[in-house]
Structures are given as C-alpha cells and as structure tokens.
Design an enzyme around this catalytic site. Structure first.
Site, PDB file in Angstrom:
ATOM      1  N   HIS A 137       1.062  -1.307   0.064  1.00 15.64           N
ATOM      2  CA  HIS A 137       0.008   0.049  -0.115  1.00 15.64           C
ATOM      3  C   HIS A 137       0.874   1.302  -0.224  1.00 15.64           C
ATOM      4  O   HIS A 137       0.481   2.409  -0.599  1.00 15.64           O
ATOM      5  CB  HIS A 137      -0.904   0.037   1.104  1.00 15.64           C
ATOM      6  CG  HIS A 137      -0.243   0.336   2.431  1.00 15.64           C
ATOM      7  ND1 HIS A 137       0.295  -0.805   3.311  1.00 15.64           N
ATOM      8  CD2 HIS A 137       0.316   1.307   3.363  1.00 15.64           C
ATOM      9  CE1 HIS A 137       0.663  -0.152   4.294  1.00 15.64           C
ATOM     10  NE2 HIS A 137       0.759   0.988   4.399  1.00 15.64           N
ATOM     11  N   HIS A 185       2.415   8.972  13.150  1.00 13.46           N
ATOM     12  CA  HIS A 185       1.518   8.025  13.394  1.00 13.46           C
ATOM     13  C   HIS A 185       2.152   6.772  14.120  1.00 13.46           C
ATOM     14  O   HIS A 185       3.419   6.608  14.130  1.00 13.46           O
ATOM     15  CB  HIS A 185       0.720   7.527  12.210  1.00 13.46           C
ATOM     16  CG  HIS A 185       1.635   6.938  10.949  1.00 13.46           C
ATOM     17  ND1 HIS A 185       2.593   7.488  10.134  1.00 13.46           N
ATOM     18  CD2 HIS A 185       1.557   5.574  10.639  1.00 13.46           C
ATOM     19  CE1 HIS A 185       3.165   6.711   9.315  1.00 13.46           C
ATOM     20  NE2 HIS A 185       2.878   5.407   9.621  1.00 13.46           N
TER      21      HIS A 185
END
Length: 277
Positions: free
Chosen positions: A123, A188
């Site tokens: 991804h 993150h």
C-alpha cells in the site's frame, strides 16, 4: 542527460482505502482532492518514469534479509501484496533500465544498495499513485527504504541518498523526464497503545523545517524528535530523500491535517526543481 522535472511527497495509509468514511466527508473530500491535484501536477510534467520512494511493510523483506535500501529493476510490479487492501490488483509498468542505472550509479558513488526484479509492492507505493489518478499511466521505479525494522538508516544518510539520486538521474538517458514521489509519514503509531494519536506539533515543525531549507536543522529535528511522533513517523526518511534530491529547490506544502481516525498526519507537498541550485 535526463531531466528531473518534479519532486513530490505524500502520506500513505491503507485506512484511506479501507475506511474512507471513518472521517467527516468534508475532510475526506479535501484530502482526496489534494491527491487528485497532485496527480494532475505530476501528469502535467509528462514524466517517462516516476521513482516512488517508499518502504516495505515486512512483505518482501524480513529478518532473514532486510536491506536498508532496495532499488527495483524490473519491467513490471504486481500490487498490492496485501490481500486485505481495498484496491484492485494491478500490474504497474516498470523501468528496468532506469532501475539498473540507479544501482550502478549508487555503487560508483560509495553507496551499497540492494536490488530486486521480483518486488510485489504494498500500500505504501500503491495508495498515493491510486489516489492521485496516475495508474495505469506511469512507469515506476520503486526505491524501498527500511523505515520499519531497526537498525534504520540515519536521517542524514537519507538526505545523501537523495543527493545521489539527483546526480544519477542527470547521467541517465538524454531526453527522459523523471519525477520523484516520496511516500509515507508523517506522524503515526502502528500497533502500539498510541495508535490513533497524531503529533501535529511535530508534523508542522517538520514541514516548516523543509520549507526553511536548512538541512542541518531539518536532520537534527528529525533525528532527535521522531520518537515522539510514533513508530510510523520513521517514514519521514522518504521525505528527506526527496529533500536531498531537490538540490535546494523551493518546498511548497500542499496540504496538511492531523487525521486521528485515519491514524496519521496526512501531508502532501512538492519541491520546485526549477529553483534548484
């Protein structure tokens, strides 16, 4: 000599594809519009190939073989490797000649990359290309950086890699038009109790450091503070490679928002290579 006609950076997260409705529609629409705008800017540059700087999320590489840097030199790449990603299977056209050239130039200039002609992209590479609307119209050369498993390459080394890329592209086939797209970050955390917490202060300082163009301050901040921004923030190495390749070109932030329900500080940016020194 080939022309480096554009350098861009964008966050990647599978949640954008898997759970697009997890955030308010106005935020989702703004983020997707920013990706489309970036894609149009890239397409307008008419690139022959896009060098996609990303990382492998423990799919191609594991503890038996985890290179710091791996350059793809294949004619095509299957994607995504994740069966759970909400994206159709794709086969992206590669540029084996450019990939091989980058490997050779790296070795000649004191760098020691791995290379592969059997990568299956995840991804990290697919999501930005897909959201930007660049598939299936671009050829890619993946450059995968270890941002996942310590020991990691230093932030300064990633800047140096970007500088190498600029030199290597300049010595490639005359008339070819090359774009760099760095993907990943910004702040993150994955699979920790902090997952969903976004460090907006870190993100905005990182973007400000890129805009100021002071490489020493940029590297110092990235090195000292990345731990406060989450394990996924290690992907800022990919942005630092783009910064190194920009050669002093003006940095332009295109979009930023801390999106906790997408677990990530979502940022997009470009460097204006026409301003490079």
């Amino acid at each position: 000599m080939a022309d480096l006609v554009g350098i861009f950076a964008a966050s990647h997260t599978p949640v954008m594809l898997n759970f697009p409705d997890a955030i308010p529609s106005e935020d989702r629409d703004a983020i997707f519009a920013a990706f489309k705008d970036m894609g149009r800017s890239i397409a307008a540059l008419r690139p022959d190939t896009v060098i996609v700087i990303s990382d492998d999320h423990v799919h191609n590489f594991f503890f038996n073989n985890f290179p710091a840097f791996c350059i793809g030199a294949a004619e095509s790449y299957e994607t995504p490797v994740e069966h759970w990603l909400n994206a159709e299977k794709q086969v992206l056209a590669g540029d084996a000649a450019l990939g091989a050239h980058l490997v050779g130039e790296a070795l000649q200039h004191g760098f020691d990359p791995s290379f592969s002609i059997e990568l299956i992209l995840d991804h990290g590479s697919l999501t930005p290309l897909l959201l930007a609307g660049l598939i299936p119209d671009v050829r890619v050369v993946p450059l995968l950086v270890n941002c996942v498993q310590p020991p990691l390459p230093t932030m300064r080394r990633c800047v140096e890699w970007g500088q190498l890329l600029r030199t290597a592209i300049a010595s490639f086939d005359a008339g070819k038009r090359i774009v760099i797209l760095a993907t990943g970050g910004i702040s993150h955390d994955i699979a920790t109790p902090r997952m969903g917490m976004v460090n907006e202060e870190f993100d905005r300082q990182f973007l400000a450091n890129l805009e100021n163009g002071n490489t020493a301050a940029l590297v110092e901040h990235a090195t000292a503070q990345v731990g406060e921004a989450g394990n996924g923030a290690e992907e800022i190495r990919n942005w630092l490679m783009a910064h190194g390749a920009a050669g002093g070109g003006t940095f332009e932030p295109l979009y930023y928002k801390a999106v906790s329900k997408w677990y990530t500080g979502i940022g997009l940016a470009r460097w204006h290579v026409e301003d490079a020194k």
